[in-house]
Design a protein around this motif. Structure first.
Motif, PDB file in Angstrom:
ATOM      1  N   GLU A   1      11.563  -8.024   7.856  1.00 42.61           N
ATOM      2  CA  GLU A   1      11.717  -8.161   6.413  1.00 42.61           C
ATOM      3  C   GLU A   1      12.340  -6.898   5.830  1.00 42.61           C
ATOM      4  O   GLU A   1      12.058  -5.791   6.271  1.00 42.61           O
ATOM      5  N   HIS A   2      13.189  -7.089   4.822  1.00 48.02           N
ATOM      6  CA  HIS A   2      13.864  -5.960   4.170  1.00 48.02           C
ATOM      7  C   HIS A   2      13.467  -5.923   2.708  1.00 48.02           C
ATOM      8  O   HIS A   2      13.461  -6.949   2.029  1.00 48.02           O
ATOM      9  N   PHE A   3      13.121  -4.716   2.226  1.00 48.69           N
ATOM     10  CA  PHE A   3      12.697  -4.537   0.843  1.00 48.69           C
ATOM     11  C   PHE A   3      13.648  -3.563   0.131  1.00 48.69           C
ATOM     12  O   PHE A   3      14.134  -2.601   0.732  1.00 48.69           O
ATOM     13  N   VAL A   4      13.895  -3.811  -1.129  1.00 44.49           N
ATOM     14  CA  VAL A   4      14.676  -2.913  -1.980  1.00 44.49           C
ATOM     15  C   VAL A   4      13.744  -2.494  -3.109  1.00 44.49           C
ATOM     16  O   VAL A   4      13.375  -3.311  -3.969  1.00 44.49           O
ATOM     17  N   ILE A   5      13.322  -1.223  -3.093  1.00 44.48           N
ATOM     18  CA  ILE A   5      12.255  -0.759  -3.971  1.00 44.48           C
ATOM     19  C   ILE A   5      12.742   0.397  -4.862  1.00 44.48           C
ATOM     20  O   ILE A   5      13.344   1.353  -4.386  1.00 44.48           O
ATOM     21  N   ARG A   6      12.429   0.307  -6.140  1.00 46.63           N
ATOM     22  CA  ARG A   6      12.704   1.412  -7.064  1.00 46.63           C
ATOM     23  C   ARG A   6      11.615   2.464  -6.928  1.00 46.63           C
ATOM     24  O   ARG A   6      10.429   2.133  -6.901  1.00 46.63           O
ATOM     25  N   THR A   7      12.020   3.732  -6.849  1.00 48.39           N
ATOM     26  CA  THR A   7      11.028   4.815  -6.763  1.00 48.39           C
ATOM     27  C   THR A   7      11.206   5.769  -7.932  1.00 48.39           C
ATOM     28  O   THR A   7      12.179   5.744  -8.622  1.00 48.39           O
TER      29      THR A   7
ATOM     30  N   ASN B   1       0.827  -1.214   0.000  1.00 47.42           N
ATOM     31  CA  ASN B   1       0.000   0.000   0.000  1.00 47.42           C
ATOM     32  C   ASN B   1       0.855   1.255   0.000  1.00 47.42           C
ATOM     33  O   ASN B   1       0.534   2.241  -0.682  1.00 47.42           O
ATOM     34  N   LEU B   2       1.932   1.244   0.771  1.00 47.57           N
ATOM     35  CA  LEU B   2       2.831   2.392   0.807  1.00 47.57           C
ATOM     36  C   LEU B   2       3.435   2.658  -0.572  1.00 47.57           C
ATOM     37  O   LEU B   2       3.495   3.802  -1.035  1.00 47.57           O
ATOM     38  N   VAL B   3       3.870   1.599  -1.232  1.00 45.47           N
ATOM     39  CA  VAL B   3       4.496   1.740  -2.546  1.00 45.47           C
ATOM     40  C   VAL B   3       3.490   2.225  -3.590  1.00 45.47           C
ATOM     41  O   VAL B   3       3.763   3.162  -4.342  1.00 45.47           O
ATOM     42  N   THR B   4       2.321   1.592  -3.641  1.00 49.73           N
ATOM     43  CA  THR B   4       1.349   1.907  -4.696  1.00 49.73           C
ATOM     44  C   THR B   4       0.594   3.209  -4.449  1.00 49.73           C
ATOM     45  O   THR B   4       0.311   3.957  -5.384  1.00 49.73           O
ATOM     46  N   LYS B   5       0.265   3.486  -3.190  1.00 48.13           N
ATOM     47  CA  LYS B   5      -0.557   4.652  -2.890  1.00 48.13           C
ATOM     48  C   LYS B   5       0.243   5.905  -2.541  1.00 48.13           C
ATOM     49  O   LYS B   5      -0.317   7.007  -2.493  1.00 48.13           O
ATOM     50  N   CYS B   6       1.542   5.728  -2.297  1.00 45.23           N
ATOM     51  CA  CYS B   6       2.371   6.870  -1.897  1.00 45.23           C
ATOM     52  C   CYS B   6       3.585   7.021  -2.814  1.00 45.23           C
ATOM     53  O   CYS B   6       3.716   8.018  -3.521  1.00 45.23           O
ATOM     54  N   PHE B   7       4.472   6.028  -2.807  1.00 42.90           N
ATOM     55  CA  PHE B   7       5.683   6.109  -3.631  1.00 42.90           C
ATOM     56  C   PHE B   7       5.338   6.355  -5.102  1.00 42.90           C
ATOM     57  O   PHE B   7       5.950   7.192  -5.761  1.00 42.90           O
ATOM     58  N   TYR B   8       4.360   5.600  -5.623  1.00 48.03           N
ATOM     59  CA  TYR B   8       4.029   5.656  -7.046  1.00 48.03           C
ATOM     60  C   TYR B   8       2.798   6.513  -7.342  1.00 48.03           C
ATOM     61  O   TYR B   8       2.233   6.439  -8.423  1.00 48.03           O
ATOM     62  N   ASP B   9       2.396   7.317  -6.393  1.00 47.40           N
ATOM     63  CA  ASP B   9       1.246   8.215  -6.586  1.00 47.40           C
ATOM     64  C   ASP B   9       1.601   9.298  -7.616  1.00 47.40           C
ATOM     65  O   ASP B   9       2.522  10.083  -7.406  1.00 47.40           O
ATOM     66  N   LYS B  10       0.869   9.334  -8.722  1.00 45.24           N
ATOM     67  CA  LYS B  10       1.153  10.273  -9.816  1.00 45.24           C
ATOM     68  C   LYS B  10       0.295  11.546  -9.762  1.00 45.24           C
ATOM     69  O   LYS B  10       0.337  12.361 -10.685  1.00 45.24           O
ATOM     70  N   THR B  11      -0.456  11.723  -8.691  1.00 45.84           N
ATOM     71  CA  THR B  11      -1.292  12.915  -8.546  1.00 45.84           C
ATOM     72  C   THR B  11      -0.442  14.185  -8.603  1.00 45.84           C
ATOM     73  O   THR B  11       0.619  14.250  -7.974  1.00 45.84           O
ATOM     74  N   ASN B  12      -0.903  15.161  -9.332  1.00 43.76           N
ATOM     75  CA  ASN B  12      -0.190  16.445  -9.410  1.00 43.76           C
ATOM     76  C   ASN B  12      -0.742  17.371  -8.323  1.00 43.76           C
ATOM     77  O   ASN B  12      -1.586  18.219  -8.567  1.00 43.76           O
ATOM     78  N   TYR B  13      -0.267  17.198  -7.110  1.00 49.08           N
ATOM     79  CA  TYR B  13      -0.771  17.962  -5.966  1.00 49.08           C
ATOM     80  C   TYR B  13      -0.487  19.448  -6.130  1.00 49.08           C
ATOM     81  O   TYR B  13       0.583  19.842  -6.603  1.00 49.08           O
TER      82      TYR B  13
END
Length: 270
Positions: A264-270, A29-41
């Motif tokens: 758990e450890h994650f390596v995520i592209r942003t 949820n963090l990745v999809t709804k925040c990291f990858y959020d494309k909204t032009n705030y």
């Protein structure tokens, strides 16, 4: 140092995933709804204006540097516009920091390393968002620490011009403040570590601030691949028994203390 950064980034690319490689609902949820959020705030335009003002300022100031030094500047007498261009948070990262604060809505934020306030403005906009009134958090408080009085003054002035009234600016040496001036720690919902990019200092701040952590705390460490020393510090933090979830985005390392999740450890592209 440059060779180290290249090797570290290639290793990061090899190990990193996007949301499709994430099985934790919290991280997904963090990745999809925040990291990858494309909204032009609309807040992005304020961040852009703040940066533009600093980039137009050609005055020079004397910078007091308690950290690991600069890879760009050879002198402590530095033009304000060049500090903003080379040493401040990037526009992309400022937008992400805004989204992170907007997503988690922390009540208390500690920033270690104000500099010219580019990241500070993103933190302030995130908790006082105009875009989503339901998320507006007028009771939230930001405390930002800066060792250099000249950069701190510029940041404070600029933030006051933007009417960010929820920020306490503290001109101090970090470890001194954290160990003596702040002896009874309050819970910090979000901490942004961007002050001293050395192994020793990073681990010192980490240990001093552990008593302020809670199950919902979000800690963000800047420049975790800055040097071999910083990578060693990051490994120690990842393996700490109180830490459960970590995310490596190369530039930043995210730390969570969620007891309900397995380590758990994650390596995520942003």
């Amino acid at each position: 140092m440059v060779l180290h950064s290249i090797k570290s980034y290639l290793k990061f690319l090899w190990n990193s995933k996007n949301q499709h490689g994430v099985h934790s609902p919290f991280v997904y949820n963090l990745v999809t709804k925040c990291f990858y959020d494309k909204t032009n705030y609309e807040e992005y335009s304020i961040l852009k204006s703040y940066r533009k003002t600093l980039l137009a300022n050609k005055e020079t100031i004397e910078v007091t540097d308690f950290g690991a030094g600069s890879r760009v500047f050879k002198s402590n007498t530095r033009p304000i516009n060049q500090i903003a261009k080379n040493a401040g948070i990037s526009p992309k990262r400022a937008k992400l920091l805004f989204r992170i604060v907007n997503y988690f809505q922390p009540n208390s934020i500690l920033e270690i390393g104000t500099s010219l306030g580019l990241a500070t403005s993103a933190l302030a906009l995130g908790i006082d968002t105009k875009t989503n009134k339901e998320k507006q958090n007028n009771n939230a408080k930001i405390t930002t620490l800066e060792g250099c009085p000249n950069t701190a003054l510029i940041a404070k002035t600029q933030c006051q011009l933007q009417k960010f009234n929820n920020i306490e600016f503290v001109n101090t040496e970090f470890s001194s403040y954290l160990s003596t001036q702040h002896p009874t720690p309050n819970t910090q919902d979000l901490i942004y570590f961007d002050g001293n990019h050395s192994r020793k200092a990073t681990l010192e701040y980490f240990e001093l601030l552990l008593p302020t952590s809670s199950n919902n705390s979000v800690w963000i460490f800047d420049d975790i691949h800055w040097s071999k020393d910083m990578e060693e510090a990051w490994e120690i933090i990842k393996n700490h028994p109180k830490v459960t979830v970590t995310i490596d985005t190369f530039q930043w390392g995210f730390v969570f203390f969620r007891n309900e999740q397995k380590k758990e450890h994650f390596v995520i592209r942003t």
